[in-house]
Design an enzyme around this catalytic site. Structure first.
Site, short mmCIF file in Angstrom:
data_model
loop_
_atom_site.label_atom_id
_atom_site.label_comp_id
_atom_site.label_asym_id
_atom_site.label_seq_id
_atom_site.Cartn_x
_atom_site.Cartn_y
_atom_site.Cartn_z
N ASP A 1 0.80 -1.23 0.00
CA ASP A 1 0.00 0.00 0.00
C ASP A 1 0.83 1.28 0.00
OD1 ASP A 1 1.01 -0.24 2.56
OD2 ASP A 1 -0.87 0.27 3.58
N GLU A 2 2.10 1.19 -0.35
CA GLU A 2 2.91 2.41 -0.42
C GLU A 2 4.03 2.24 -1.44
OE1 GLU A 2 5.47 3.40 2.90
OE2 GLU A 2 5.36 1.35 3.67
#
Length: 395
Positions: free
Chosen positions: A101-102
Site C-alpha cells: 500500500d505504499e
C-alpha cells in the site's frame, strides 16, 4: 535536484472494502478476524472510537460493539495494489513498491518530460488512483525518501504535502524524535534519557555523543537524518516480461452484455493509455473474465501488427469475449491486458492505404496530453463518460 514522491494509501484494506461496499463508508468498520486475531485496517469512523491497526479484534469490538467486521480478501488487495503500481508506471519506471500500500517514485527525470511541477504530478496520481480504484491516497514530495515519507504522513488523510530542499530543516526540526525513520520505542527511550525530545535536539547533539549512546552506525545515521541527509535511492524492481493491463470488478455481479462490453472498452482505453505513456506497443491481447463463483478464464489473441491504439485493443478483446458465447452468465470482473510489449521506437507500423494522414493516433496523443494536464476525466469517449452506478473500481 532529486525529487521523490512517497504515495501511501489511506487505510488501504479498509478503503478497498469500502470501494466494494459503499454502504460501509460512513459506519465504523475494520478488516480482520471477527473474534480472534488483530485489526488489519480500520476506517476513519472506527478510528474515532480508538480502533487502530494491530489491536486485538476482541478489544476493538468492546470499544465499538456496533463495528462492522470484514474478513480480509488478500487476492483482491494484491490485484488492487498491482493496478495502482501500473498507474505509477505511467509516470516513470523509477518506482519502488515498498509494500502493498505504499511506493516511492523518483520524479527527477520525469519532471523534465511532464512539465516540471511536482504538485501537479502528485495530484494527477491521486486523482487516477481515486478514479480507477475508488480509494484515497496521500502523497509526500521531498528531496529524499526520508523527507517524502514524513511529508506523506503529514498529508494524511487524502492530501499532498511538498517539502522543498530549503524547507527541510524548518519542517523536520520541530517534529518529535519518534518521527525519525527507524526510531522505535527502545531508541526513543534512550534519546529521552539524554534529554532529546525533538529532531532539533538530536541535530544539535554531537554525532560522537549519539554514537556512544546508540552505536556507531545507528548514531551516525540518526545524526544525518536529523539534518535531512538521506542519499538512499529508489530501488527499482527488476522488470518481468513487459505487459500492461487493467481490470474492473463490478459492484454487483452482472449478466448484462452491454455493461460488460462498455467495461471492456474502458479497460482497453486505460491499457492503451498506459502503453502510450511508456512508449510501448504490443500484439498479444489477453481477456480475463471472473465469474460470480470466482472461476476465472482467460483468452488470448494476436493482432496483425504492433499497436498502442484503443480501438485495436478493444476490437481484439471484444472478439475474444464474443467467442466465449457466455449467454447470461453472471460476471464479477473483467480485465484486458497487452503482453510481450516492445519499445515503440523498435517497431514499424505500416499505415493502411485508405488511412487518413491524421486520425485516431493523433487524437489519442492529444487526449493523453489533456489527461496529463487536467486529470483522468478531462477527455473521455462518450460511451465512457458516465460510470455506471453498479461499478466500483478495482484495478
Amino acid at each position: 535536484m532529486t525529487v521523490i514522491a512517497h504515495v501511501d494509501m489511506d487505510a488501504f484494506y479498509a478503503s478497498v472494502e469500502m470501494a466494494r461496499h459503499p454502504e460501509l463508508r460512513d459506519v465504523p468498520m475494520f478488516v480482520g478476524g471477527s473474534t480472534r486475531g488483530v485489526v488489519l485496517s480500520a476506517n476513519y469512523p472506527a478510528r474515532r472510537f480508538g480502533i487502530t491497526s494491530g489491536m486485538p479484534t476482541s478489544r476493538a469490538r468492546r470499544m465499538c460493539p456496533q463495528v462492522a467486521v470484514v474478513h480480509p480478501d488478500f487476492d483482491h488487495y494484491t490485484a488492487v495494489s498491482a493496478g495502482i503500481a501500473e498507474i505509477f508506471d505511467t509516470v516513470t519506471d523509477r518506482v519502488e513498491m515498498a509494500s502493498i500500500d505504499e511506493a516511492f517514485i523518483d520524479l527527477t527525470t520525469a519532471l523534465r518530460r511532464l512539465g516540471g511541477d511536482p504538485v501537479a504530478i502528485g495530484e494527477r496520481l491521486r486523482a487516477q488512483v481515486m478514479d480507477e480504484q475508488g480509494i484515497a491516497c496521500s502523497v509526500g514530495i521531498g528531496p529524499s525518501k526520508f523527507i517524502a515519507k514524513l511529508a506523506s504522513k503529514q498529508a494524511k488523510p487524502d492530501g499532498l504535502v511538498w517539502i522543498t530542499a530549503d524547507q527541510v530543516i524548518g519542517f523536520l526540526h520541530p517534529l518529535p524524535v519518534e518521527a525519525i525513520w527507524g526510531v522505535g520505542e527502545a531508541t526513543a527511550g534512550k534519546l529521552h534519557r539524554l534529554g532529546l525530545e525533538s529532531v532539533r535536539d538530536v541535530a544539535n547533539t554531537s554525532k560522537a555523543t549519539l554514537q556512544r549512546a546508540l552505536g556507531d552506525g545507528q548514531g551516525g545515521l540518526l545524526f544525518d537524518l536529523a539534518w535531512g541527509r538521506d542519499d538512499r535511492s529508489v530501488l527499482v524492481r527488476e522488470p518481468a516480461e513487459h505487459s500492461v493491463g487493467s481490470q474492473e470488478t463490478f459492484g454487483r455481479d452482472t449478466d448484462d452484455p452491454a455493461l460488460v462490453v462498455t467495461e471492456i472498452l474502458r479497460m482497453a482505453d486505460r491499457t492503451a493509455g498506459r502503453m502510450r505513456a511508456q512508449e510501448m506497443v504490443g500484439r498479444t491481447v489477453t481477456l480475463s473474465v471472473r465469474f460470480a463463483d470466482f472461476t476465472t478464464i482467460t483468452r488470448t489473441g494476436t493482432l496483425k501488427a504492433y499497436t498502442d491504439r484503443t480501438n485495436d485493443i478493444y476490437a481484439e478483446a471484444l472478439r475474444l469475449f464474443e467467442r466465449l458465447g457466455l449467454q447470461r452468465a453472471r460476471i464479477r470482473r473483467i480485465g484486458v491486458r497487452v503482453e510481450k510489449l516492445v519499445p515503440k521506437t523498435e517497431t514499424y507500423q505500416q499505415p493502411a492505404l485508405d488511412e487518413p494522414a491524421r486520425g485516431w493516433g493523433e487524437a489519442e496523443e492529444a487526449i493523453d496530453r489533456a489527461v496529463l494536464r487536467f486529470g483522468p476525466q478531462a477527455v473521455q469517449r462518450a460511451r465512457l463518460a458516465r460510470r455506471a452506478d453498479v461499478l466500483t473500481a478495482a484495478g
